[in-house]
Structures are given as structure tokens and as C-alpha cells.
Scaffold this motif. Sequence first.
Motif: not given
Length: 346
Positions: A153-176
Amino acid sequence: MRTDRIVAHSAQQLEQERPSDREVPGMSRTRRVLFGTTTVAYAAIVAAVLGSSWLVRLDWQVMLFRPYKQWPQFHAFLDYFVVLGQRGPTAVMVAAWLAWRTWKHRTLRPLLVLGTALLLLNITVGAVKYGLGRLGPHYATTIGSAELFQGGDIFPSGHTANAVVTWGILAYLATTPRARRVLSVVSAVLSLAVGMTTIYLGTHWVTDVLSGWCAGLLVLFALPWCEPMISRAEEWLLVKWAQLRSRWALTPVTVSPIAAGSGLIPPRGAADDAPVLQPVGAGAPARPASAAVASRGAHHGLRGHTARHERPTVPPPGNRRLPHGERSTRPVPPVQTAHRGRGAQG
């Protein structure tokens, strides 16, 4: 009146300038192009792994190079740094920040967006992981093989995809716009660093990390399509919460019959102590409520507190001991006899 108008105008301007989580990003043309490009890249990586192309050979070259042995001084730090890509710790940290924003702006949208993104990530990434069943570098058996359909269960990388989504959510929800640009750069650096760290530690192939970046970006790019569903879910939850609060506020306080008959009811005010007449039957005279309560207490075998006017009268002073049949009566002194006689005559 002029002062009131100035204050009202200033409050209106502040309300318009205040950032709000209701500013929903739309599915613009640029976002559509990026979504399509990322989808094509994702499909190309999957096809390259299935066909054992040059990308699979690159995987083996990096794996045999063993970066963690080439630069062992970074191993201890990067072993902790890769936690920024694990779903549990990152989801807790980001959810705590978004919960504060939910309370501040009085909207459930930040938490609902995070939950929707994580749900999409689990479905899309999990389906590919268990569908291809690829083994990781540490469990590989045949050099040059893609190690597919081996129960991994190694492909694709869950660590990488999770880092993109969880930290990218902060940019997605930015108000300015400025906060959105800064958070986009921060999330991109973190996701790139987490992906490269998994390659360094030997836990993922290069193609795992590339596909993880694409999988995470697809979730972020697809979020605007989920905004109508998120809005309906927020409205439904707010309505249910309002109904629940109103139900709690209108719940009556009940007193058990046992507590009522045993005198365990909390003390009432002076206005409640007035006798209230209650009918006892058809054609029967009314009686006070205290008598009804006393009769119910006697019926249940419980002893209630009696009022002062219902207590038995105290006998007059004197000899209160009752004569005993087997006990010989003592002679009464003359003074006491005369006193009792005067008391009886008077």
C-alpha cells in the motif's frame, strides 16, 4: 443625529473590510487548467509504473543509492520532520486552528472544508493504493520490477498527499490575498520537503512521491465543486443545533411521586403555602391540598411532615405518667391533691 450617522457609517465600513470565511474560491479557468494538467500528469505516472518504464528504473537507482547512508547526519532530524506528513498529527494541528476560526467567525465552513478534503483524500488515494498493491523499497524482491499487485500500500505516497492537502487547506481558506500567497508558499515547501524526506529515508519510491503530489493537488483543485454541498451541510447542522437548544430550554422539571409524598420537595415561597381546594369526587366537598398530600403519603406508607396546627395538643403540666396495672400507686401528697382539686374546680 450627526454623531449617530458617523458612528453607523464607520461600523458599516468596518463590517465590509472585516475578513470572512464566506469568501468561497470559485472554479476559475486557471483552476480548471491546473486540474486538467495535474490529472494528465497523475495518469502518466500510473501508466509509467504499470509499464515498468524509465521511471521504475529511476526508482531502483535512487533506492540502491541509499541516501540515508550517504548523509547519515540528517537522519535523526528528518525522522522527526517526516511527522509533518502523517495524517493524525497534522489533522489535529490544522483542526485546532480551524476550530478557533470557526468560533471567531461563527461559521462551520473551515471544519467542514477540512473534513471534506480529508474524505476525498482517503477515498482517492486509498483506492489507488489497494488497487495497485505496490511494495515499498524496503520490501522489494526483484531489481527492476515495479513490485505491483503484491499486497502493498505504498503507491501513491500518503505522507506526501496528506502534506499537500492539510497544509494547503490553510491557503485555500485564507481570507486575504497576501495571506493566501504566503500560506501557498509555506504549504508547497512543506509538501516538497516531506516528499523528499520519504525518499531519503527509503520508505517511498520516487514515483510514489510524484503521484502523491498529484493526488493532493487534485483534491485541492476539486474543492470548489464541493462548496454547494458544504453550504447545505452547514445550514442543516445549524438548524439541528438550534432545534436541540430549543428542546433543552423547554424541557419541564418533573418531581417523582415518592419525593412528593415523603416531603422531599424543595421549599416553596409564602404565596405557595396558601391552601388550595381540590375536589375529591363528584358531589363531595372540597378539601385542602395539604389533606390530599397527607392522604397520599399515608397510602404509600410514607410519613410526611405535619403542620403546626395539625400537631396534637400538649397535656397540662402534672403527672404525665400513665398508671400501670401491676404497679402499686403511691399516695399523693395533700398539697398536690389540693392543687389538682383547685385546678379541676377552676
